[in-house]
Design an enzyme around this catalytic site. Structure first.
Site, PDB file in Angstrom:
ATOM      1  N   TYR A  67       0.842  -1.197   0.000  1.00 23.34           N
ATOM      2  CA  TYR A  67       0.000   0.000   0.000  1.00 23.34           C
ATOM      3  C   TYR A  67       0.882   1.253   0.000  1.00 23.34           C
ATOM      4  CZ  TYR A  67      -3.384   3.484   1.570  1.00 23.34           C
ATOM      5  OH  TYR A  67      -4.164   4.601   1.671  1.00 23.34           O
ATOM      6  N   SER A 110      -1.320  13.111   9.727  1.00 19.84           N
ATOM      7  CA  SER A 110      -0.673  11.864   9.376  1.00 19.84           C
ATOM      8  C   SER A 110       0.823  12.068   9.618  1.00 19.84           C
ATOM      9  CB  SER A 110      -1.003  11.627   7.922  1.00 19.84           C
ATOM     10  OG  SER A 110      -0.163  10.689   7.384  1.00 19.84           O
ATOM     11  N   LYS A 139       5.866   3.312  17.324  1.00 22.22           N
ATOM     12  CA  LYS A 139       4.666   3.650  16.547  1.00 22.22           C
ATOM     13  C   LYS A 139       3.725   2.456  16.695  1.00 22.22           C
ATOM     14  CE  LYS A 139       3.255   5.353  12.000  1.00 22.22           C
ATOM     15  NZ  LYS A 139       2.077   4.539  11.821  1.00 22.22           N
ATOM     16  N   GLU A 175      -3.518   5.867  20.471  1.00 20.38           N
ATOM     17  CA  GLU A 175      -3.777   4.710  19.635  1.00 20.38           C
ATOM     18  C   GLU A 175      -4.560   3.664  20.416  1.00 20.38           C
ATOM     19  OE1 GLU A 175      -2.545   5.734  16.941  1.00 20.38           O
ATOM     20  OE2 GLU A 175      -2.530   4.019  15.571  1.00 20.38           O
TER      21      GLU A 175
HETATM   22  S1  IVH Z   1       2.167  11.144  16.459  1.00 19.64           S
HETATM   23  C1  IVH Z   1       0.854  14.944  14.532  1.00 19.64           C
HETATM   24  N1  IVH Z   1       2.934   8.993  17.742  1.00 19.64           N
HETATM   25  O1  IVH Z   1       0.461   6.787  13.254  1.00 19.64           O
HETATM   26  C2  IVH Z   1       1.413  13.699  15.045  1.00 19.64           C
HETATM   27  N2  IVH Z   1       1.386   8.747  15.978  1.00 19.64           N
HETATM   28  O2  IVH Z   1       0.979   7.269  10.460  1.00 19.64           O
HETATM   29  C3  IVH Z   1       0.529  12.583  14.836  1.00 19.64           C
HETATM   30  N3  IVH Z   1       0.653   6.449  15.607  1.00 19.64           N
HETATM   31  O3  IVH Z   1      -2.181   9.026  12.806  1.00 19.64           O
HETATM   32  C4  IVH Z   1       0.985  11.298  15.193  1.00 19.64           C
HETATM   33  N4  IVH Z   1       1.842   5.538  17.210  1.00 19.64           N
HETATM   34  O4  IVH Z   1      -2.507   7.069  14.433  1.00 19.64           O
HETATM   35  C5  IVH Z   1       2.180   9.499  16.761  1.00 19.64           C
HETATM   36  N5  IVH Z   1       3.676   7.155  18.960  1.00 19.64           N
HETATM   37  C6  IVH Z   1       2.918   7.670  17.997  1.00 19.64           C
HETATM   38  C7  IVH Z   1       2.086   6.856  17.213  1.00 19.64           C
HETATM   39  C8  IVH Z   1       1.339   7.439  16.203  1.00 19.64           C
HETATM   40  C9  IVH Z   1       0.966   5.326  16.241  1.00 19.64           C
HETATM   41  C10 IVH Z   1      -0.248   6.546  14.445  1.00 19.64           C
HETATM   42  C11 IVH Z   1      -1.254   7.668  14.527  1.00 19.64           C
HETATM   43  C12 IVH Z   1      -1.014   8.513  13.309  1.00 19.64           C
HETATM   44  C13 IVH Z   1      -0.371   7.520  12.402  1.00 19.64           C
HETATM   45  C14 IVH Z   1       0.430   8.197  11.312  1.00 19.64           C
END
Ligand code: IVH
Length: 693
Positions: A44, A90, A126, A184
């Site tokens: 993807y 994102s 993440k 999350e």
């Molecule tokens: S910060 C503006 N921290 O990843 C900052 N995101 O690919 C926004 N996610 O939409 C995200 N673990 O759903 C942040 N430790 C983490 C995260 C995290 C998972 C997800 C989140 C975001 C997506 C982006």
């Protein structure tokens, strides 16, 4: 071969752009609204990357509704829509170490920082879940929304209220009047595996991975279903807030923890790119052992004033980046498809693969779930396939590499007779699974039931695990559960004593027999579970035990309930939590003479103790306990059973709803969390005293 973007004419690029937009939309819909992705994350990401490359070369192809201009997809029907006070962004991705250096260089350039000035970075896992924004006003939870397309999500407030890690009222001090926590929602790997077992037992579709099962569980129209799925939440940031109370991301996260949220214990502030990459590699190494899925490490500029100056570009912050882990996928040849017969007769196709390393583990088998799945993916013997480790556990076949299909590969024909006993194998209406109808005539079912019989939540006989059962079965020492309890007797007159068999000696045999004897008394709920009746998991076994109280009463009721018009049948169907499917499976089991013979034989060897309802007059009745660290004087299971018998609930993680934490040596993040929340913590000795052991 795909045409390289740089060689494309505008016309070619236009056509390819259109194709990619269609593909991405279709996959977004499957991923976000149906929780059933058709592509791996890596594939993807590749589609999106190619789309961006085309748009970079020919910006005239960018339309306002291009997937590059949107995050996720619009909300689906069923939940009302909510507009986010601040958009949910994102993250841009980094794949190589060099991309991370580039990120820091960009930050420095943008802020005009001198070379000697350190840029502190908060590095954290993440989490592979789904993001959620939860709004508090005057400390009270008022709204929870999914990300949706980043601007508008779905109102999932009622369901979010059932998640233990998300407080309904903020704890601690100093929270702003308006505060939106973002984080999350996820499901642990063990909970995911359990849920799939339940789904399978109920004839429902399995979830592909913990992320999809978390999404599916959050989007239930009945909140009680969400509650039963035990979702978790890691806070990673915030949305609209009426005030910030720290100048650092790390400082805010510490405060957020003190207000009753769970913040991931692996957060680390780094002074240099090297240190941040060190965190990435360290977390990559512990990835498989974490009880939840992660797909990378996020780096965030720690200073909030710098975050503000950096701002965002095309819906992603300039102050953060996600450093993704390599996809846990590999290609290999599928030699043949084996059909395994399970405890309840389910015929499960298993792919036998040319061994291949996926994410550091050698994989030789992969589940194919059922015949529909084989047909849907058109998997054939001899095919080259893409393997993925979902949820770091059971490898799956994601897709076939059609280009590499041998010319003579034939469509797979799923057997309609049991490959072990030859009985007819049938599919019930609305079921994906084909089952052998042989019952206890089928060797495979008998053997699998035995394996289940001694498993941890059933008879749990020390020293008698899968390996020993398989060997005893092979030697024809045991054929049915009661034989286990006759092993010692037989040994006395046997012409091939166990003692003289390889791998056994006087002491180990004596220990085994003592362990078997120790289980001659067993509670009714465990006994019922151990029988391995279809649909009777621990929960249903407990419901039945609580209702019938004794084995004699249960047997009598099962005999009487064979008559559809009987009082006993009505009584069974009236048990709260026991539906018609479970009742039918139970009646089938107890209506079968062979099964009754096995049960009676067993009852001549063991005593089933009456169900003891949990006591409600103890000091911990109604309280929620968490065990953490190593217990040295009893097993976790014993401690849990004891606590439950005393009327307490045992939870897996610490939240503000926890009343007591019992911490043994080696306790880590749960202990820290308990201390942060001011939960009472005691050691094992204090627990033993409390439990009157
Ligand atoms: S910060 C503006 N921290 O990843 C900052 N995101 O690919 C926004 N996610 O939409 C995200 N673990 O759903 C942040 N430790 C983490 C995260 C995290 C998972 C997800 C989140 C975001 C997506 C982006």
């Amino acid at each position: 071969m795909e045409q390289p973007v740089e060689d494309m004419t505008l016309e070619e690029a236009g056509a390819e752009h259109e194709r990619l937009v269609g593909e991405i939309r279709r996959n977004d819909e499957l991923y976000y609204n149906r929780d059933a992705p058709a592509l791996s994350d890596a594939d993807y990401d590749a589609l999106r990357k190619r789309l961006l490359a085309i748009e970079a070369k020919y910006p005239e192809l960018i339309t306002p509704d291009s997937p590059s201009q949107k995050v996720g997809t619009a909300p689906s029907a069923g939940f009302s829509k909510v507009r986010h006070a601040l958009p949910m962004l994102s993250l841009n991705n980094a794949f190589e170490d060099g991309d991370v250096q580039d990120f820091i260089d960009r930050v420095r350039r943008f802020l005009g920082l001198p070379a000697e000035q350190a840029v502190e970075i908060l590095a954290e896992p993440k989490i592979d879940g789904l993001s959620c924004s939860v709004r508090y006003e005057k400390g009270k939870l008022v709204l929870a929304a999914t990300r949706g397309d980043g601007q508008e999500g779905e109102d999932v407030t009622a369901n979010v209220r059932t998640i233990d890690d998300i407080p309904n009222t903020l704890t601690g001090k100093g929270w702003p009047e308006v505060f939106e926590v973002r984080g999350e929602i996820y499901m642990t790997k063990p909970d995911f595996l359990k849920l799939n077992e339940v789904q399978e037992a109920a004839g429902k579709a399995r979830y592909a991975n913990p992320r999809n099962s978390a999404a599916g569980s959050l989007r239930q129209l009945d909140s009680e279903i969400t509650r039963s799925r035990r979702l978790r939440f890691f806070a990673w940031g915030w949305g609209e807030v009426s005030a910030t109370s720290s100048e650092r991301q790390s400082g805010m996260m510490a405060q957020i923890a003190s207000w009753g949220f769970v913040v991931n214990p692996e957060l680390e502030v780094c002074d240099s790119v090297e240190q941040a990459l060190g965190v990435y590699h360290r977390i990559g190494e512990i990835r498989a052992s974490l009880p939840y899925d992660i797909d990378g490490v996020v780096y965030k500029v720690d200073r909030l004033d710098w975050q503000e100056r950096l701002g965002m570009v095309s819906r992603a912050p300039r102050w953060a980046i996600a450093h993704k882990f390599p996809a846990e996928q590999a290609q290999t040849v599928l030699h043949n498809i084996d059909i395994q017969v399970g405890r309840t007769g389910a015929l499960t196709p298993v792919a036998k693969l040319e061994p291949v390393t996926v994410g550091g583990v050698v994989v030789q088998n992969a589940t194919l779930h059922n015949e529909d799945e084989i047909r849907r993916k058109d998997i054939r013997e001899g095919d080259t396939v893409i393997i993925q480790r979902a949820g770091d556990v059971i490898p799956q076949v994601v897709a076939v590499v059609i280009d590499k299909r041998p010319r003579d590969a034939k469509e797979f024909e799923f057997p309609t007779v049991c490959p072990v006993c030859g009985s007819h194998a049938e599919r019930e209406e609305g079921e994906a699974v084909r089952r052998c109808t042989g019952g206890l005539i089928c060797e495979a079912q008998r053997k699998e039931r035995l394996r289940h019989f001694v498993s941890r939540d059933a008879f749990d006989i020390e020293g008698l695990g899968e390996k020993q059962i398989a060997a005893f079965w092979h030697d024809r020492r045991i054929d049915s559960p009661a034989d286990i309890f006759r092993l010692a007797e037989i040994e006395k007159t046997s012409d091939r004593p166990l003692e003289a068999t390889e791998g056994w000696g006087k002491t180990s045999v004596a220990n085994l027999f003592a362990a078997i004897d120790a289980r001659r008394h067993i509670g009714l709920d465990r006994f019922l579970y151990a029988l391995g009746i279809r649909h009777i998991g621990q929960e249903n076994a407990r419901l039945l035990a609580r209702h019938y109280l004794t084995m004699a009463a249960l047997k009598e009721a099962m005999a009487a309930a064979q008559d559809p018009e009987s009082e006993a049948r009505r009584d069974l169907l009236d048990i709260d939590g026991i539906g018609p499917k479970v009742a039918a499976a139970l009646l089938d089991f107890f209506g079968e003479a062979l099964n009754l013979a096995v049960v009676d034989d067993l009852l001549s060897e063991v005593t089933v103790t009456d169900f003891e309802p949990p006591r409600m007059d103890t000091s911990i009745a109604g309280k929620t306990l968490v065990f953490t660290g190593t217990l040295e004087k009893m097993s976790r299971d014993e401690a849990k059973a004891r606590a439950q018998a005393m009327g307490a609930k045992v939870a897996g993680s610490v939240s503000k709803k926890t009343d007591l934490v019992i911490a043994g040596p080696g306790a880590g993040s749960k202990l820290a969390q308990a201390q942060a929340l001011g939960v009472v913590v005691i050691d094992e000795d204090a627990w033993i005293e409390m439990a009157g052991l």
